[in-house]
Design an enzyme around this catalytic site. Structure first.
Site, PDB file in Angstrom:
ATOM      1  N   ILE A   1       0.873  -1.318   0.180  1.00  9.15           N
ATOM      2  CA  ILE A   1       0.073  -0.006  -0.069  1.00  9.15           C
ATOM      3  C   ILE A   1       0.936   1.256   0.048  1.00  9.15           C
ATOM      4  O   ILE A   1       0.453   2.151  -0.587  1.00  9.15           O
ATOM      5  CB  ILE A   1      -0.981   0.104   1.156  1.00  9.15           C
ATOM      6  CG1 ILE A   1      -1.827  -1.325   1.090  1.00  9.15           C
ATOM      7  CG2 ILE A   1      -1.757   1.135   1.393  1.00  9.15           C
ATOM      8  CD1 ILE A   1      -2.657  -1.599   2.437  1.00  9.15           C
TER       9      ILE A   1
ATOM     10  N   GLU B   1       3.930  -5.151  10.342  1.00 13.25           N
ATOM     11  CA  GLU B   1       4.013  -6.874   9.786  1.00 13.25           C
ATOM     12  C   GLU B   1       2.642  -6.862   9.548  1.00 13.25           C
ATOM     13  O   GLU B   1       1.956  -6.828  10.492  1.00 13.25           O
ATOM     14  CB  GLU B   1       4.406  -7.516  11.208  1.00 13.25           C
ATOM     15  CG  GLU B   1       5.988  -7.507  11.510  1.00 13.25           C
ATOM     16  CD  GLU B   1       6.858  -8.013  10.447  1.00 13.25           C
ATOM     17  OE1 GLU B   1       6.536  -8.726   9.864  1.00 13.25           O
ATOM     18  OE2 GLU B   1       7.965  -7.588  10.313  1.00 13.25           O
TER      19      GLU B   1
ATOM     20  N   THR C   1      -6.628  -1.100  10.363  1.00 15.30           N
ATOM     21  CA  THR C   1      -7.443  -2.345   9.680  1.00 15.30           C
ATOM     22  C   THR C   1      -8.778  -2.372  10.451  1.00 15.30           C
ATOM     23  O   THR C   1      -8.824  -2.216  11.612  1.00 15.30           O
ATOM     24  CB  THR C   1      -6.387  -3.498   9.536  1.00 15.30           C
ATOM     25  OG1 THR C   1      -7.159  -4.740   9.363  1.00 15.30           O
ATOM     26  CG2 THR C   1      -5.910  -3.809  11.174  1.00 15.30           C
ATOM     27  N   ASP C   2      -9.599  -2.866   9.519  1.00 16.01           N
ATOM     28  CA  ASP C   2     -10.915  -3.600   9.855  1.00 16.01           C
ATOM     29  C   ASP C   2     -10.808  -4.673  11.058  1.00 16.01           C
ATOM     30  O   ASP C   2     -11.724  -4.865  11.595  1.00 16.01           O
ATOM     31  CB  ASP C   2     -12.072  -3.671   8.900  1.00 16.01           C
ATOM     32  CG  ASP C   2     -11.543  -4.839   8.049  1.00 16.01           C
ATOM     33  OD1 ASP C   2     -10.374  -5.431   8.184  1.00 16.01           O
ATOM     34  OD2 ASP C   2     -12.205  -5.161   7.160  1.00 16.01           O
ATOM     35  N   GLU C   3      -9.603  -5.369  10.837  1.00 17.27           N
ATOM     36  CA  GLU C   3      -9.432  -6.486  11.698  1.00 17.27           C
ATOM     37  C   GLU C   3      -9.425  -6.138  13.330  1.00 17.27           C
ATOM     38  O   GLU C   3      -9.672  -7.169  14.044  1.00 17.27           O
ATOM     39  CB  GLU C   3      -8.210  -7.311  11.327  1.00 17.27           C
ATOM     40  CG  GLU C   3      -8.223  -7.726  10.102  1.00 17.27           C
ATOM     41  CD  GLU C   3      -7.504  -9.068   9.809  1.00 17.27           C
ATOM     42  OE1 GLU C   3      -6.593  -9.433  10.726  1.00 17.27           O
ATOM     43  OE2 GLU C   3      -7.176  -9.325   8.502  1.00 17.27           O
TER      44      GLU C   3
ATOM     45  N   TYR D   1      -1.613 -10.050  15.254  1.00 13.88           N
ATOM     46  CA  TYR D   1      -1.755  -9.134  14.272  1.00 13.88           C
ATOM     47  C   TYR D   1      -2.546  -7.958  14.688  1.00 13.88           C
ATOM     48  O   TYR D   1      -2.057  -6.557  14.895  1.00 13.88           O
ATOM     49  CB  TYR D   1      -1.969  -9.738  12.688  1.00 13.88           C
ATOM     50  CG  TYR D   1      -2.227  -8.299  11.612  1.00 13.88           C
ATOM     51  CD1 TYR D   1      -1.216  -7.396  11.437  1.00 13.88           C
ATOM     52  CD2 TYR D   1      -3.424  -8.266  11.423  1.00 13.88           C
ATOM     53  CE1 TYR D   1      -1.695  -6.440  10.575  1.00 13.88           C
ATOM     54  CE2 TYR D   1      -3.865  -7.325  10.605  1.00 13.88           C
ATOM     55  CZ  TYR D   1      -3.027  -6.472  10.160  1.00 13.88           C
ATOM     56  OH  TYR D   1      -3.087  -5.265   9.319  1.00 13.88           O
TER      57      TYR D   1
ATOM     58  N   ALA E   1      -4.484  -7.327  17.304  1.00 10.36           N
ATOM     59  CA  ALA E   1      -4.525  -7.175  18.688  1.00 10.36           C
ATOM     60  C   ALA E   1      -3.301  -5.869  18.840  1.00 10.36           C
ATOM     61  O   ALA E   1      -3.385  -4.776  19.340  1.00 10.36           O
ATOM     62  CB  ALA E   1      -3.952  -8.028  19.591  1.00 10.36           C
ATOM     63  N   SER E   2      -2.097  -6.301  18.161  1.00  9.09           N
ATOM     64  CA  SER E   2      -1.002  -5.322  18.167  1.00  9.09           C
ATOM     65  C   SER E   2      -1.397  -4.165  17.182  1.00  9.09           C
ATOM     66  O   SER E   2      -1.068  -2.869  17.657  1.00  9.09           O
ATOM     67  CB  SER E   2       0.307  -5.819  17.699  1.00  9.09           C
ATOM     68  OG  SER E   2       0.296  -6.386  16.589  1.00  9.09           O
ATOM     69  N   LYS E   3      -2.271  -3.965  16.452  1.00  9.07           N
ATOM     70  CA  LYS E   3      -2.591  -2.918  15.593  1.00  9.07           C
ATOM     71  C   LYS E   3      -3.461  -2.079  16.336  1.00  9.07           C
ATOM     72  O   LYS E   3      -3.718  -0.839  16.096  1.00  9.07           O
ATOM     73  CB  LYS E   3      -3.273  -3.518  14.238  1.00  9.07           C
ATOM     74  CG  LYS E   3      -2.430  -3.988  13.094  1.00  9.07           C
ATOM     75  CD  LYS E   3      -1.502  -2.898  12.598  1.00  9.07           C
ATOM     76  CE  LYS E   3      -2.248  -1.723  11.747  1.00  9.07           C
ATOM     77  NZ  LYS E   3      -1.327  -0.922  11.202  1.00  9.07           N
TER      78      LYS E   3
ATOM     79  N   LYS F   1      -0.590 -13.245   0.650  1.00  9.57           N
ATOM     80  CA  LYS F   1      -2.071 -12.879   0.854  1.00  9.57           C
ATOM     81  C   LYS F   1      -2.853 -13.625  -0.061  1.00  9.57           C
ATOM     82  O   LYS F   1      -2.485 -14.022  -1.261  1.00  9.57           O
ATOM     83  CB  LYS F   1      -2.030 -11.495   0.630  1.00  9.57           C
ATOM     84  CG  LYS F   1      -1.076 -10.271   1.324  1.00  9.57           C
ATOM     85  CD  LYS F   1      -1.581 -10.567   2.905  1.00  9.57           C
ATOM     86  CE  LYS F   1      -0.646  -9.624   3.796  1.00  9.57           C
ATOM     87  NZ  LYS F   1       0.341  -9.152   3.390  1.00  9.57           N
TER      88      LYS F   1
ATOM     89  N   PRO G   1      -5.893 -20.761  12.633  1.00 10.09           N
ATOM     90  CA  PRO G   1      -6.624 -20.561  14.133  1.00 10.09           C
ATOM     91  C   PRO G   1      -6.973 -19.097  14.532  1.00 10.09           C
ATOM     92  O   PRO G   1      -6.547 -18.179  13.941  1.00 10.09           O
ATOM     93  CB  PRO G   1      -5.088 -20.620  14.995  1.00 10.09           C
ATOM     94  CG  PRO G   1      -4.078 -20.802  14.125  1.00 10.09           C
ATOM     95  CD  PRO G   1      -4.528 -20.599  12.460  1.00 10.09           C
ATOM     96  N   GLY G   2      -8.177 -19.181  15.068  1.00  5.59           N
ATOM     97  CA  GLY G   2      -8.889 -17.750  15.502  1.00  5.59           C
ATOM     98  C   GLY G   2      -9.394 -17.155  14.030  1.00  5.59           C
ATOM     99  O   GLY G   2      -9.174 -15.889  14.124  1.00  5.59           O
TER     100      GLY G   2
END
Ligand code: NAD
Ligand code: DAU
Length: 336
Positions: free
Chosen positions: A12, A84, A125-127, A150, A152-154, A189, A274-275
């Protein structure tokens, strides 16, 4: 104005850098990138030597390096993309995710504050919102419920950034985009992985039942949204970015195979992530209403263009698959 773009050698960031420089509005762009496995100077090819562009190889978590670049360049704006970015890697080793997202973002915020920057855009991110059921969409008021190291840290980085607005009045803005696609996306990806595997006659590994849903946006539409928010967004605010293109993973894989004129025998349903979040959908109404942004790329047509880019740029994707990629691939998919 001088804009410092972190992570500008990535997917991006390289589109955003090219977009900023193509606008002809007199912006100077300083890219700061550590060139991890995902960073690639080829993504910025052709910009070297321009007076309005500079590349600095540096790690955002290294304070002296950040102090140096801010002192030299005196940026007025920061667009922070360095990260990351791959969820599966974060379940193999969350260390680099926490270091770059939490420590790296904190260093950048501190240094930006000390330098008196007038805009700091945290690209998120929407995550961070976690998973949706079969209906509804994420708004900026949806609770944060990240599922992976990923995301959670964002989310931690977003909260840290917003705290610098509340505490210090550093003019922070946050964008939260849905899944991007387009040229130069690293072939770990979903979309580029499926394209390059199909081209090489390898299996296409679909996680679980393939019915997980992602909401897709072309990287150029995301880049335009970032610029709108940077220039005209309200400090302290979050803006969701999405193009209302929800698709189940298996639909995308089948579409890519049709475009490539391949049959479906290479599809392999493999162990689930996972998750694994079931569904994402973004409500980008605030961005549309407040800033008048609209996506312009239509999914199926832009996805055909993306396939064409990978067909025409084989050298690019063969080149980025370094030793690190091959090791990761073997660990993640247990083959080759
Ligand atoms: P990418 O992996 O292609 O690029 C990340 C870049 O950051 C690379 O060039 C890498 O070298 C650099 N980087 C990593 N750690 C660094 C560090 N410590 N210091 C300096 N540079 C470092 O990622 P992308 O897909 O372009 O994503 C960019 C940003 O957008 C990320 O913050 C990601 O969370 C966010 N985002 C991505 C998507 C998507 O679908 N790709 C969607 C929403 C948000
Ligand atoms: O939603 C925004 C996020 O989109 C960004 O924040 C992330 O940086 C970006 O990587 C992306 O995350 P996803 O996990 O959604 O993207 P990925 O391409 O890894 O996976 C998309 C979907 O495809 C997901 O449901 C998992 C599935 N998948 C992925 C791979 C790599 C497969 O079925 N097989 C695969 O081999």
């Amino acid at each position: 104005m001088t804009i410092l773009v972190t992570g500008g050698a990535g997917f991006i960031g390289s589109h955003l850098t090219r977009h900023l420089l193509a606008l002809g509005r007199g912006h100077r762009v300083v890219v700061v990138d550590a060139l991890t496995y995902a960073g690639n100077l080829e993504n910025l090819e052709g910009l070297e030597g321009r007076a309005d562009y500079r590349f600095v190889r540096a790690d955002i978590a290294e304070r002296p390096a950040m102090e140096r670049v801010f002192a030299e360049e005196r940026p007025e704006g920061v667009v922070h993309l360095a990260a990351e970015s791959h969820v599966d890697r974060s379940s193999l080793d969350s260390g680099p995710f926490v270091r770059t997202h939490v420590l790296g973002t904190q260093v950048l915020l501190d240094v930006a504050r000390g330098a008196g920057v007038s805009r700091f855009l945290q690209v998120s991110t929407d995550e961070v919102y976690g998973s949706l059921g079969p209906t509804g969409s994420f708004t900026e008021e949806s609770p944060l419920a990240p599922s992976s190291p990923y995301s959670a840290s964002k989310a931690a980085a977003d909260l840290l950034a917003l705290s610098y607005w509340e505490t210090f009045r550093l003019p922070v803005l946050v964008t939260r985009s849905s899944n991007n696609y387009g040229p130069r996306q690293f072939p770990e990806k979903l979309i580029p992985l499926m394209i390059v595997n199909a081209l090489e006659g390898r299996p296409l590994p679909v996680y679980g039942d393939g019915r997980n849903v992602r909401d897709w946006i072309h990287v150029e539409d995301h880049s335009r949204a970032i610029l709108e928010v940077l220039e005209r967004g309200r400090p302290g605010e979050v803006y969701n970015v999405g193009a209302s293109s929800e698709r189940a993973n298996i639909e995308i894989v089948r579409f890519l195979l049709r475009v490539l004129d391949r049959d479906e025998s290479s599809i392999q349903f493999v162990k689930d992530r996972p998750g694994h979040d079931r569904r994402y959908a973004i409500d980008a109404g605030k961005l549309r209403r407040e800033l008048g942004w609209e996506p312009v790329r239509r999914f199926e047509e832009a996805l055909r263009d993306t396939v064409r880019w990978y067909l025409e740029n084989r050298g690019w994707w063969e080149g980025v698959r370094s030793g690190d990629y091959l090791l990761y691939y073997q660990r993640q998919y247990g083959e080759r």
